[in-house]
Design an enzyme around this catalytic site. Structure first.
Site, PDB file in Angstrom:
ATOM      1  N   GLU A   1     115.035  77.477 -29.512  1.00  0.00           N
ATOM      2  CA  GLU A   1     114.380  77.794 -30.473  1.00  0.00           C
ATOM      3  C   GLU A   1     113.780  79.288 -30.301  1.00  0.00           C
ATOM      4  O   GLU A   1     114.212  79.822 -29.034  1.00  0.00           O
ATOM      5  CB  GLU A   1     113.470  76.980 -31.458  1.00  0.00           C
ATOM      6  CG  GLU A   1     112.382  76.595 -30.345  1.00  0.00           C
ATOM      7  CD  GLU A   1     111.415  75.562 -31.057  1.00  0.00           C
ATOM      8  OE1 GLU A   1     111.627  75.290 -32.188  1.00  0.00           O
ATOM      9  OE2 GLU A   1     110.417  74.999 -30.287  1.00  0.00           O
TER      10      GLU A   1
ATOM     11  N   ASP B   1     103.023  80.876 -29.063  1.00  0.00           N
ATOM     12  CA  ASP B   1     104.356  81.733 -29.230  1.00  0.00           C
ATOM     13  C   ASP B   1     104.173  83.155 -28.999  1.00  0.00           C
ATOM     14  O   ASP B   1     104.566  83.966 -29.777  1.00  0.00           O
ATOM     15  CB  ASP B   1     105.067  81.161 -30.568  1.00  0.00           C
ATOM     16  CG  ASP B   1     105.061  79.999 -30.814  1.00  0.00           C
ATOM     17  OD1 ASP B   1     105.150  78.863 -30.130  1.00  0.00           O
ATOM     18  OD2 ASP B   1     104.633  79.539 -32.123  1.00  0.00           O
TER      19      ASP B   1
END
Length: 544
Positions: A218, A52
């Site tokens: 997301e 991420d």
């Protein structure tokens, strides 16, 4: 179980030390370098689990952070001058909060999907802890120290936040929801935030629902360009998804949608979730991850272009506006050439602090590890494993680092000095994930024993399977682990440092909880004592 003797091999190493408080450039990895030395780079730029990733540019410098979940220290800070060569310069989170909660392993919890931004002379990082809420930490120097974290909004399932400070002085925060805690997912919200960035100031608005076309949307990253508000958001799942772009003239929407990057005809599965930067010369680049099973979420760099105020990432061979990942490409034009650089992996233990490549599985005790720079060693004292521990999945004092390449060999030299009044003190070299394996030494009444241990499905409390190899005459030994393509692992040992004996049985590395497999050291015991035994590690070296 059988053991085989491979041919005699020797190694030459010439490494410099990188301490955890040092931001100096270190030695180049022997196992993965993205810079090809001819003006090009290969992907991944980091073949390590910096999942991420997000980044920002400040002047001529780039700073990147990544999810760290339960590992301590957390929120790694990487620095680069050219987006290809990265150095690990520190961590923004010295300990996980709440301290007591993270004093035992919280696999898969903790720091999820951070965003890093520079605003009015300070660096900010926002992240979501799915069990507690959205946190923020800031500093004027990204190498640290960072201030104490601030809880921006408390709540279950609030994840993947990103701030945006608008030209009119207003501030906003985008985020997503973790279905495991919030009972809802695949939706994105934007909320107002105070100008200081320390508190959300309203309920905000649901700005996108991905259930129909973009499930598991997301990982929000919030930007503004040419009058448009953009939310960059991964969708489609960690290992199979794509990079979604949303845009609107209003921060609260309505938002149009566009897919800027997908796997296409490449072998790069799920290329998404990352950050965008613009260079001084107007070039645009996007950093994202690829989920590579046991190796975790490794980091790729894509060229990025704009057309009609929509971005396209990678190479768009059919001209439809959705790119696919590049495998090799010309390096970003930052105005000059910089030498190759990689995060550290090998550690000679010559400094006063642990090298920055190391992380614990939980908030550490002060008694776990001590540096001895005079001898060039790291000393680990055994610590009692929790009474309810079923295996090492429950042990907090695992000192581990990321797999740094697809194929590599790790060798370490150590001397074990157990407490002679105790039994069952153990030290070893481990490959850790939801299943694990290690070569270890165990103290017993009649001496020291070498053993090979596997634990399949450790996450669910399955017991270890142990093979005793032999009783040792000496307390000094070399351990080695060789990792081959696909995460195939072979352990070996040497009592003279030259001739290594391999364990014939091979182990297949598997990921941990939301992280890749790791390699490292441990020192444990089963009973209480007023003076634990210890192991002195001379070095921990990586080679091809």
């Amino acid at each position: 179980m059988k053991f085989t003797k491979p041919i005699l091999s020797t190694f030459l190493f010439n490494f410099l030390f990188i301490g955890i408080i040092s931001a100096q450039e270190g030695p180049i990895s022997k196992v993965w370098v993205a810079d090809q030395g001819d003006g090009t780079y290969i992907n991944p730029i980091l073949h390590a689990d910096y999942s991420d990733p997000d980044l920002c540019r400040v002047g001529d410098d780039f700073y990147m952070t990544a999810s760290s979940f339960n590992a301590v220290p957390g929120l790694p800070i990487l620095h680069s001058k050219d987006l290809v060569n990265w150095n690990l310069i520190g961590y923004a989170l010295e300990r996980q909060l709440p301290l007591d909660f993270f004093s035992k392993p919280q696999h898969g919890n903790g720091v999820w999907a951070p965003a890093i931004r520079f605003h009015k002379g300070e660096y900010y990082i926002y992240w979501g802890d799915p069990d507690f809420g959205i946190y923020m930490v800031k500093t004027k120097d990204p190498a640290g120290p960072w201030e104490e974290p601030v809880l921006v909004e408390a709540g279950l399932g609030l994840i993947d936040p990103c701030p945006l400070w608008d030209e009119d002085g207003k501030a906003y925060l985008s985020h997503a929801y973790a279905g495991s805690r919030a009972g809802i997912k695949s939706v994105l919200v934007v909320k107002p935030m105070n100008a200081e960035g320390t508190k959300t100031t309203g309920a905000g608005k649901l700005v996108f629902d991905g259930h129909e076309n973009h499930p598991t949307v997301e990982g929000t990253k919030f930007y503004k360009r040419n009058g448009y508000y953009y939310i960059f958001a991964p969708a489609g799942g960690v290992s199979t998804g794509w990079q979604l772009i949303l845009r609107s003239k209003n921060p609260y929407g309505p938002y149009e949608e566009h897919i800027a990057l997908a796997q296409g005809e490449t072998e790069i599965n799920g290329p998404h979730q990352g950050g965008w930067v613009e260079l001084k010369n107007g070039e645009h680049w996007f950093v994202h991850f690829q989920d590579k099973d046991a190796y975790g979420r490794i980091v790729h760099l894509q060229p990025m272009s704009w057309k009609n105020d929509w971005p396209t990432m990678g190479e768009d061979n059919d001209g439809d506006g959705t790119g696919q990942p590049v495998l090799i490409h010309k390096k970003p034009n930052v105005g000059k050439s910089f030498p190759a650089m990689t995060p550290p992996d090998t550690d000679e233990f010559e400094g006063n602090e642990l090298g920055m490549q190391w992380q614990w599985h939980a908030n550490p005790k002060a008694t776990w590890a001590f540096s001895n720079p005079a001898k060039g060693q790291l000393r680990l004292y055994t610590d009692q494993i929790p009474e309810d521990a079923k295996n090492l999945w429950d042990a907090p004092n695992l000192l581990l680092q990321k797999f740094p390449a697809e194929e590599f060999t790790t060798t370490t030299s150590l001397t074990f000095t157990p407490n002679e009044k105790l039994e069952n003190e153990q030290v070893g070299l481990i490959v850790m994930g939801m299943s694990y394996a290690y070569l270890g030494l165990e103290s017993k009444k009649d001496g020291l024993y070498l053993k090979y241990v596997t634990c399949l499905d450790a996450e669910h409390g399955k017991p270890e399977q142990e093979i005793t190899i032999k009783k040792l005459e000496f307390h000094h030994i070399h351990f080695r682990v060789k990792v081959e393509k696909g995460g195939l692992v072979t352990f070996s040992y040497s009592e003279n440092g030259q001739e290594f004996i391999s364990v014939e049985e091979r182990f297949s590395a598997v990921p941990g909880k939301w992280i890749g497999a790791k390699v490292g050291l441990f020192a444990t015991r089963k009973s209480k004592t007023n003076d634990s035994g210890y192991v002195d590690i001379d070095w921990f070296r990586f080679s091809k």
